[in-house]
Scaffold this active site. Structure first.
Site, mmCIF file in Angstrom:
data_model
loop_
_atom_site.group_PDB
_atom_site.id
_atom_site.type_symbol
_atom_site.label_atom_id
_atom_site.label_comp_id
_atom_site.label_asym_id
_atom_site.label_seq_id
_atom_site.Cartn_x
_atom_site.Cartn_y
_atom_site.Cartn_z
ATOM 1 N N GLU A 210 43.779 69.888 78.670
ATOM 2 C CA GLU A 210 43.970 69.050 77.476
ATOM 3 C C GLU A 210 43.117 69.549 76.316
ATOM 4 O O GLU A 210 41.912 69.729 76.455
ATOM 5 C CB GLU A 210 43.623 67.588 77.769
ATOM 6 C CG GLU A 210 43.950 66.653 76.616
ATOM 7 C CD GLU A 210 43.802 65.188 76.983
ATOM 8 O OE1 GLU A 210 44.392 64.340 76.295
ATOM 9 O OE2 GLU A 210 43.093 64.882 77.973
ATOM 10 N N TYR B 65 35.940 56.565 75.815
ATOM 11 C CA TYR B 65 34.891 57.024 74.899
ATOM 12 C C TYR B 65 33.767 56.005 74.829
ATOM 13 O O TYR B 65 33.299 55.627 73.772
ATOM 14 C CB TYR B 65 35.469 57.330 73.510
ATOM 15 C CG TYR B 65 36.326 58.564 73.523
ATOM 16 C CD1 TYR B 65 35.740 59.831 73.631
ATOM 17 C CD2 TYR B 65 37.718 58.482 73.467
ATOM 18 C CE1 TYR B 65 36.528 60.972 73.678
ATOM 19 C CE2 TYR B 65 38.499 59.623 73.507
ATOM 20 C CZ TYR B 65 37.903 60.861 73.614
ATOM 21 O OH TYR B 65 38.671 61.993 73.666
#
Length: 492
Positions: free
Chosen positions: A470, A228
């Site tokens: 996912e 991230y």
């Protein structure tokens, strides 16, 4: 009367069968399932009201090595790390959905507020020490090297911190936005004391984010990158946080901050006007603040409206200046990756803008083409319906919704036997056979929305392919508001 009713039902069924993809969706059911998904992502001590009963307490010692309680919050996806940057964005989006559509949520409003509070309570803990923001819990490399239930975590629960000397403006400002948006949601629906607590903390955290500017990429990059990493700069989060603080507090200092820094940050903002998601808030800032211009509470000379129009023109299929592509089945494809996080986040903005335009004479002009409010709602509905099963495969990408949905999602807790099925500890690598198995996941993570199909609308339902199978909180969070809107619309 009965004969007429039966005739109408027969015609409806025939139309559905002959068209192939015309499906009447139960948006209320989808909304309930989406909100339920967040219970499956909970970390910490679970309450007695926990409805996804196969999930149990986990990560009860988070923060202990730092002398702070960092239990709670959400695992962002199919792993067991708490990434506060995307978690805060998911919280902001859920809260925005409650603010806009809470009155139409019915019995799901209580659960939606619980979902928001699960993370705002955590963020109050993560920001309790002045001059410090706890930005993440869990060593991602060690965690991703294991296939292990959250209840069995034995990888390092490393705590990553941003501070005055090691700033992280994007994560701090996004947490400020989440707390401010949360304060608006709770103020609107009855918990004004908690709303004040959230707003006060939002102001303090934003001040920290702005005073000590810098990216958490540089401060804690080993923890957040490449997972991230902030690729779009922290300037958009500062504007986003200030925008939410202005709406929540009505203090002019935040409005002045946004308008002045829209000029100061102009190169960074204009380089990504069409982006919106956990990393880039650019389009969201303009749509959020366009409401203030459209209802004449703020000056029309600001760029928010023209920027919001440009965003719409980049997106909708009827625009001659669109920059995105669509799959053959009509799904929005952005940046060459068929990932439903774009479809849900961007659709939320389009619907919000459509509603803000409803009582305004303002027209969206894409060159010589006028885009109407009706077109915007239709675009949004098409994206939501695609996700729910109106697509070439007839596949719902929401687990538990419809009869055909992903069964082998890339999610540790869902794919491993629950504690009720297997009470013994499952070690780091002991879960690998379950990961590689072709069997369906034993635990249904109801409401989870996966990454989505390929650009040609195909979908393999393969647990190993994380990019497609996912689920994440930031795919699901915008759907809370979207589904609440279409639930109310379909009941009329």
């Amino acid at each position: 009367m009965m004969r007429k009713l039966m005739y109408m039902v027969i015609v409806l069924v025939l139309v559905s069968v002959s068209s192939g993809n015309v499906i009447l969706h139960d948006y209320g059911d989808a909304l309930a399932k989406t909100v339920l998904f967040f219970e499956g992502q909970r970390s910490g001590k679970l309450p007695a009201t926990q409805r996804l009963a196969w999930r149990k307490d986990s990560a009860l010692r988070d923060g202990l090595d730092k002398g702070v309680d960092l239990t709670g919050g959400y695992y962002d996806a199919g792993d067991n790390v708490k990434y506060n940057f995307p978690m805060a964005f998911s919280t902001t989006m859920m809260a925005w959905g409650v603010i806009e559509y809470g009155k139409t949520m019915g019995p799901e409003l209580v659960h939606a507020l619980e979902a928001v509070r699960w993370s705002t309570d955590y963020f109050l803990k993560a920001t309790a020490t002045p001059g410090v923001v706890y930005a993440q819990v869990g060593d991602p490399k060690a965690d991703h090297n294991c296939w292990q239930r959250p209840e069995d975590i034995d990888t390092p629960r490393t705590v990553y911190v941003v501070s005055r000397n090691a700033p992280g403006s994007e994560v701090a400002a996004e947490i400020a936005a989440a707390l401010a948006a949360g304060s608006l949601a709770f103020r609107a629906f009855g918990d004004k004391v908690y709303a004040k607590v959230l707003l006060k903390r939002a102001s303090e955290v934003f001040q920290f984010a702005d005073k000590y500017r810098g990216s958490y990429n540089d401060s804690i990059g080993e923890g957040v990158c490449p997972f991230y990493c902030d690729y779009s700069g922290y300037q958009d989060e500062l504007l986003w946080g200030a925008a939410w603080l202005y709406i929540a507090s009505k203090k002019n200092l935040y409005w002045n901050y946004v308008t002045q820094n829209m000029i100061n940050f102009k190169p960074q903002i204009e380089s990504a006007l069409f982006e919106f998601g956990w990393d880039a808030k650019h389009a969201g800032i303009n749509v959020l603040l366009s409401k203030l211009v459209l209802n004449n509470s703020m000056e029309a000379s600001t760029p928010f409206l023209s920027y919001a129009d440009s965003f719409i023109c980049s997106l909708v299929p009827d625009s001659p200046t669109k920059t995105v592509q669509f799959s053959p089945g009509g799904l929005l494809i952005k940046q060459g990756v068929c990932d439903l996080q774009h479809a849900t986040a961007l659709s939320f903005l389009v619907l919000a803008y459509a509603r803000y335009l409803k009582k305004s004479p303002h027209l969206i002009r894409c060159n010589d083409k006028i885009i109407t409010q009706t077109q915007l709602v239709g675009f949004t509905k098409q994206q939501v319906d695609y996700i729910l099963g109106s697509n070439p495969l007839g596949m719902s990408y929401m687990v538990g919704y419809g009869s055909k949905y992903p069964r082998r999602i890339h999610h540790r807790a869902s794919s491993l036997p629950s504690l009720a099925q297997h009470s013994d500890h499952i070690a780091c690598k002991a879960g690998t056979p379950y990961f590689l198995s072709a069997a369906a996941n034993p635990n249904e993570l109801t409401g989870a929305v996966v990454g989505g199909p390929e650009v040609d609308d195909s979908f393999a339902d393969d647990r190993v392919d994380a990019s497609k199978s996912e689920p994440t909180t930031y795919i699901a969070a915008p759907l809370v508001g979207l589904l609440a809107y279409f639930k109310a619309r379909s009941s009329h």
